[in-house]
Design a protein around this motif. Structure first.
Motif, PDB file in Angstrom:
ATOM      1  N   MET A  88       0.830  -1.204   0.000  1.00 10.50           N
ATOM      2  CA  MET A  88       0.000   0.000   0.000  1.00 10.50           C
ATOM      3  C   MET A  88       0.865   1.255   0.000  1.00 10.50           C
ATOM      4  N   GLY A  89       1.889   1.274   0.848  1.00  6.67           N
ATOM      5  CA  GLY A  89       2.765   2.438   0.912  1.00  6.67           C
ATOM      6  C   GLY A  89       3.498   2.679  -0.393  1.00  6.67           C
ATOM      7  N   ARG A  90       4.018   1.606  -1.010  1.00  6.70           N
ATOM      8  CA  ARG A  90       4.744   1.758  -2.265  1.00  6.70           C
ATOM      9  C   ARG A  90       3.813   2.242  -3.379  1.00  6.70           C
ATOM     10  N   LEU A  91       2.606   1.667  -3.431  1.00  3.14           N
ATOM     11  CA  LEU A  91       1.666   2.053  -4.470  1.00  3.14           C
ATOM     12  C   LEU A  91       1.246   3.514  -4.331  1.00  3.14           C
ATOM     13  N   CYS A  92       0.900   3.933  -3.109  1.00  2.46           N
ATOM     14  CA  CYS A  92       0.460   5.312  -2.904  1.00  2.46           C
ATOM     15  C   CYS A  92       1.583   6.300  -3.168  1.00  2.46           C
ATOM     16  N   PHE A  93       2.826   5.901  -2.871  1.00  2.00           N
ATOM     17  CA  PHE A  93       3.970   6.756  -3.201  1.00  2.00           C
ATOM     18  C   PHE A  93       4.062   6.960  -4.709  1.00  2.00           C
ATOM     19  N   GLU A  94       3.946   5.875  -5.463  1.00  2.00           N
ATOM     20  CA  GLU A  94       4.037   5.955  -6.921  1.00  2.00           C
ATOM     21  C   GLU A  94       2.888   6.779  -7.502  1.00  2.00           C
ATOM     22  N   LEU A  95       1.681   6.570  -6.998  1.00  2.00           N
ATOM     23  CA  LEU A  95       0.526   7.303  -7.506  1.00  2.00           C
ATOM     24  C   LEU A  95       0.587   8.764  -7.101  1.00  2.00           C
ATOM     25  N   GLY A  96       1.124   9.036  -5.902  1.00  2.00           N
ATOM     26  CA  GLY A  96       1.247  10.414  -5.455  1.00  2.00           C
ATOM     27  C   GLY A  96       2.145  11.230  -6.358  1.00  2.00           C
TER      28      GLY A  96
END
Length: 225
Positions: A88-96
C-alpha cells in the motif's frame, strides 16, 4: 440561477415535502471546481459556486415546487488490489508522484482510469483491473491530467479550455445576478481569489512559480517534487 450553497442531501435525508427533484449532472472531475456553468435536466441554467466538494445527492437550489440536486456520473476506474501495508505504501507513493485522485481502502486503491496509469501499475508489479464506479470518498487532486487533446503551441488540452470557459460563464452569471448587491438569506457572499504574483501562472487548477514550486490550495502553501 445561482447555486452558491448546499442545503441538504437527498440520499442521506430523502425529502418528503412533495417537491419534484431535478438532477444536475456532474462528471467526477467537476465536483471540486470553484465555478461552473451547468444545465439541469429541465433546462434551467445554473452558475454553480458552492465553495466545497459536491457529493452525489447534494441539494444545490430550490424553488417553490422543485429541488435541484447533484447527480454524479459513474466512470471507469482502475482497481489496484494490495495485500500488505508495504505494498500500500509503495503504491500510494508511486501514484502520489503522478498527481492522481484516489480512494484508499483496506485491500485496494481506486484511481480514475487512464491507459498510461493502467500500464504503469502493471509495470511496477501490481495487478490492476478496470471497473465501473462512483467517486464517493475520493481524495480529489486538481492536478489530474486534463481531458481531451493537447492544443498545439500550448500546454493546455481541449478539456482545460472547456473548463476555463465554464468558469468564465459562471463568473458572468454571478456578476449579473449580484450586480445590484444581491444577497442570499440576508448574508452577503464574498468570494476571495488568489492574486497572482509576477511570474505565477495557473494550469488545470494548480498554481506554478518560475522557481519550480507549485500550489494545490490557491497559493496558501507551495512545494516542489
Amino acid at each position: 440561477m445561482i447555486a452558491d450553497h448546499i442545503s441538504g442531501n437527498i440520499i442521506e435525508n430523502p425529502p418528503k415535502d412533495g417537491k419534484l427533484s431535478v438532477p444536475i449532472t456532474f462528471d467526477w472531475f467537476e465536483t471540486d471546481k470553484k465555478r461552473m456553468a451547468k444545465v439541469a435536466e429541465d433546462g434551467t441554467e445554473f452558475g454553480v459556486m458552492v465553495g466545497r466538494t459536491i457529493k452525489d445527492g447534494d441539494v444545490l437550489a430550490e424553488t417553490d415546487d422543485k429541488r435541484y440536486y447533484a447527480k454524479i456520473n459513474t466512470a471507469q476506474l482502475i482497481e489496484i488490489p494490495v495485500s500488505s501495508m508495504k505494498e500500500m505504501g509503495r503504491l500510494c507513493f508511486e501514484l502520489g508522484n503522478r498527481h492522481l485522485s484516489l480512494k484508499v481502502e483496506d485491500d485496494r486503491v481506486l484511481v480514475p482510469y487512464d491507459h498510461p496509469t493502467m500500464e504503469y501499475t502493471k509495470k511496477i508489479g501490481f495487478e490492476p483491473h478496470i471497473i465501473e464506479g462512483g467517486f464517493d470518498g475520493f481524495l480529489i487532486v486538481k492536478a489530474h491530467a486534463g481531458s481531451g487533446t493537447i492544443i498545439p503551441g500550448t500546454n493546455k488540452t481541449t478539456g482545460d479550455v472547456a473548463e476555463e470557459e465554464q468558469e468564465a460563464a459562471a463568473d458572468e452569471a454571478w456578476k449579473s445576478e449580484h450586480a445590484d448587491g444581491h444577497e442570499h438569506g440576508g448574508h452577503h457572499h464574498g468570494h476571495a481569489e488568489h492574486e497572482h504574483a509576477v511570474g505565477e501562472y495557473e494550469v488545470n487548477g494548480v498554481l506554478h512559480r518560475p522557481d519550480g514550486t507549485h500550489s494545490h490550495d490557491g497559493g496558501h502553501t507551495w512545494h516542489k517534487h
